[in-house]
Design a protein around this motif. Sequence first.
Motif, PDB file in Angstrom:
ATOM      1  N   TYR A  20      -3.813  -4.020  -5.760  1.00 23.02           N
ATOM      2  CA  TYR A  20      -2.803  -2.990  -6.056  1.00 23.02           C
ATOM      3  C   TYR A  20      -2.971  -2.476  -7.481  1.00 23.02           C
ATOM      4  N   TYR A  21      -3.042  -3.408  -8.445  1.00 23.47           N
ATOM      5  CA  TYR A  21      -3.102  -2.990  -9.840  1.00 23.47           C
ATOM      6  C   TYR A  21      -4.468  -2.451 -10.244  1.00 23.47           C
ATOM      7  N   PHE A  43      10.760  -2.005  -5.063  1.00 27.35           N
ATOM      8  CA  PHE A  43       9.307  -2.068  -5.131  1.00 27.35           C
ATOM      9  C   PHE A  43       8.822  -3.139  -6.102  1.00 27.35           C
ATOM     10  N   TYR A  44       9.623  -3.485  -7.115  1.00 25.55           N
ATOM     11  CA  TYR A  44       9.252  -4.608  -7.972  1.00 25.55           C
ATOM     12  C   TYR A  44       9.221  -5.899  -7.158  1.00 25.55           C
ATOM     13  N   SER A  45      10.246  -6.092  -6.331  1.00 28.56           N
ATOM     14  CA  SER A  45      10.319  -7.308  -5.510  1.00 28.56           C
ATOM     15  C   SER A  45       9.134  -7.394  -4.567  1.00 28.56           C
ATOM     16  N   ILE A  46       8.770  -6.267  -3.961  1.00 30.08           N
ATOM     17  CA  ILE A  46       7.686  -6.262  -2.979  1.00 30.08           C
ATOM     18  C   ILE A  46       6.327  -6.422  -3.658  1.00 30.08           C
ATOM     19  N   ILE A  47       6.070  -5.625  -4.684  1.00 29.32           N
ATOM     20  CA  ILE A  47       4.749  -5.652  -5.322  1.00 29.32           C
ATOM     21  C   ILE A  47       4.515  -6.966  -6.052  1.00 29.32           C
ATOM     22  N   TRP A  48       5.452  -7.406  -6.863  1.00 28.07           N
ATOM     23  CA  TRP A  48       5.254  -8.653  -7.587  1.00 28.07           C
ATOM     24  C   TRP A  48       5.350  -9.852  -6.649  1.00 28.07           C
ATOM     25  N   GLY A  49       6.105  -9.694  -5.582  1.00 32.15           N
ATOM     26  CA  GLY A  49       6.192 -10.756  -4.590  1.00 32.15           C
ATOM     27  C   GLY A  49       4.886 -10.993  -3.870  1.00 32.15           C
ATOM     28  N   SER A  50       3.977 -10.003  -3.926  1.00 32.30           N
ATOM     29  CA  SER A  50       2.686 -10.158  -3.253  1.00 32.30           C
ATOM     30  C   SER A  50       1.850 -11.282  -3.865  1.00 32.30           C
ATOM     31  N   LEU A  51       2.179 -11.693  -5.092  1.00 31.16           N
ATOM     32  CA  LEU A  51       1.475 -12.816  -5.714  1.00 31.16           C
ATOM     33  C   LEU A  51       1.616 -14.088  -4.890  1.00 31.16           C
ATOM     34  N   SER A  52       2.756 -14.242  -4.255  1.00 27.71           N
ATOM     35  CA  SER A  52       2.982 -15.449  -3.449  1.00 27.71           C
ATOM     36  C   SER A  52       2.522 -15.264  -2.008  1.00 27.71           C
ATOM     37  N   VAL A  53       2.099 -14.065  -1.675  1.00 26.96           N
ATOM     38  CA  VAL A  53       1.612 -13.773  -0.323  1.00 26.96           C
ATOM     39  C   VAL A  53       0.092 -13.858  -0.286  1.00 26.96           C
ATOM     40  N   ASP A  54      -0.535 -13.102  -1.192  1.00 29.36           N
ATOM     41  CA  ASP A  54      -1.993 -13.041  -1.266  1.00 29.36           C
ATOM     42  C   ASP A  54      -2.345 -12.482  -2.640  1.00 29.36           C
ATOM     43  N   LYS A  55      -2.893 -13.315  -3.512  1.00 27.88           N
ATOM     44  CA  LYS A  55      -3.191 -12.877  -4.875  1.00 27.88           C
ATOM     45  C   LYS A  55      -4.150 -11.696  -4.898  1.00 27.88           C
ATOM     46  N   GLN A  56      -5.030 -11.625  -3.908  1.00 24.97           N
ATOM     47  CA  GLN A  56      -5.956 -10.506  -3.839  1.00 24.97           C
ATOM     48  C   GLN A  56      -5.215  -9.197  -3.592  1.00 24.97           C
ATOM     49  N   LEU A  57      -4.141  -9.260  -2.835  1.00 26.00           N
ATOM     50  CA  LEU A  57      -3.318  -8.080  -2.564  1.00 26.00           C
ATOM     51  C   LEU A  57      -2.708  -7.570  -3.866  1.00 26.00           C
ATOM     52  N   PHE A  58      -2.181  -8.488  -4.680  1.00 22.95           N
ATOM     53  CA  PHE A  58      -1.604  -8.138  -5.974  1.00 22.95           C
ATOM     54  C   PHE A  58      -2.675  -7.524  -6.881  1.00 22.95           C
ATOM     55  N   LYS A  59      -3.839  -8.187  -6.924  1.00 23.03           N
ATOM     56  CA  LYS A  59      -4.938  -7.695  -7.758  1.00 23.03           C
ATOM     57  C   LYS A  59      -5.392  -6.310  -7.314  1.00 23.03           C
ATOM     58  N   GLU A 110       0.836  -1.207   0.000  1.00 19.26           N
ATOM     59  CA  GLU A 110       0.000   0.000   0.000  1.00 19.26           C
ATOM     60  C   GLU A 110       0.869   1.254   0.000  1.00 19.26           C
ATOM     61  N   SER A 111       1.939   1.238   0.764  1.00 18.60           N
ATOM     62  CA  SER A 111       2.804   2.399   0.879  1.00 18.60           C
ATOM     63  C   SER A 111       3.534   2.686  -0.421  1.00 18.60           C
ATOM     64  N   TYR A 112       3.994   1.637  -1.094  1.00 14.13           N
ATOM     65  CA  TYR A 112       4.651   1.831  -2.385  1.00 14.13           C
ATOM     66  C   TYR A 112       3.688   2.435  -3.392  1.00 14.13           C
ATOM     67  N   GLY A 113       2.460   1.941  -3.431  1.00 13.27           N
ATOM     68  CA  GLY A 113       1.479   2.497  -4.349  1.00 13.27           C
ATOM     69  C   GLY A 113       1.248   3.974  -4.110  1.00 13.27           C
ATOM     70  N   LYS A 114       1.126   4.361  -2.854  1.00 17.21           N
ATOM     71  CA  LYS A 114       0.905   5.773  -2.534  1.00 17.21           C
ATOM     72  C   LYS A 114       2.119   6.623  -2.880  1.00 17.21           C
ATOM     73  N   SER A 125      -6.959   4.824 -10.733  1.00 18.82           N
ATOM     74  CA  SER A 125      -6.346   6.140 -10.578  1.00 18.82           C
ATOM     75  C   SER A 125      -5.880   6.679 -11.923  1.00 18.82           C
ATOM     76  N   TYR A 126      -5.258   5.813 -12.717  1.00 17.37           N
ATOM     77  CA  TYR A 126      -4.769   6.189 -14.042  1.00 17.37           C
ATOM     78  C   TYR A 126      -5.948   6.584 -14.942  1.00 17.37           C
ATOM     79  N   LYS A 127      -6.998   5.786 -14.894  1.00 20.19           N
ATOM     80  CA  LYS A 127      -8.186   6.053 -15.705  1.00 20.19           C
ATOM     81  C   LYS A 127      -8.772   7.434 -15.390  1.00 20.19           C
ATOM     82  N   SER A 128      -8.824   7.782 -14.115  1.00 16.46           N
ATOM     83  CA  SER A 128      -9.381   9.089 -13.735  1.00 16.46           C
ATOM     84  C   SER A 128      -8.557  10.226 -14.326  1.00 16.46           C
TER      85      SER A 128
END
Length: 207
Positions: free
Chosen positions: A135-136, A117-133, A76-80, A142-145
């Motif tokens: 995030y993106y 941040f690549y290691s942390i964000i992409w690593g979230s796939l092995s932690v909780d797939k919902q967390l990865f989803k 969450e912090s990296y995204g912000k 946000s990008y769309k807005s």
Amino acid sequence: MLENKEKTKLKGVFLPKTQQGWDKFNVLVDSAERLFAKSGFSDVSISDICHEANTAVGTFYIYFETKTDVYRYLVESYGKRIKRRIAKDIADCKTREERERTGIKTFIKLAVEDPTFYSIIWGSLSVDKQLFKDYYVSFAESYKSQLLIDQNELKNSDYTTLSYALMGISSFLGLRAIFENMTEEEIDRMVDETFVPMLHEGILKTF
């Protein structure tokens, strides 16, 4: 390493109320970040994090319920942090082309500056797939807005797909810049000579 710890309320995260508390919290988060980036989620224990932070295991539970909660806090912090840095740098841009050119340069330079941040964000796939989803999906929304602000300059009206496509370009150009250890000048040249022409040929209207 995260520049500033986010005061984000998340389930399982208990934010400090004093500066001393924030000091301890920050040390734990920084230690977890280093270990997760180096060894991955599964091979790091709460004891490992506390040993790295030179603090008692009980201190960890003052701020986090589980190891997953500190990982979620990092994502969450990296995204912000990324959104905040891009928003700051594009604030004075007048057109979609300027916003895209400046935003992707900011992202790539941030990636080179802190590839963790690549290691942390992409690593979230092995932690909780919902967390990865989450995030993106959040990043895409946000990008769309932002794209909607300049919709009169865009050929394509499917702003969700366009958001994901542009995010993909940014992510992989960021990886290339890391792999090749690009300088800021090389990043600027890559974006100006390749990415900007793609914008004109693909998504931007010609008036």
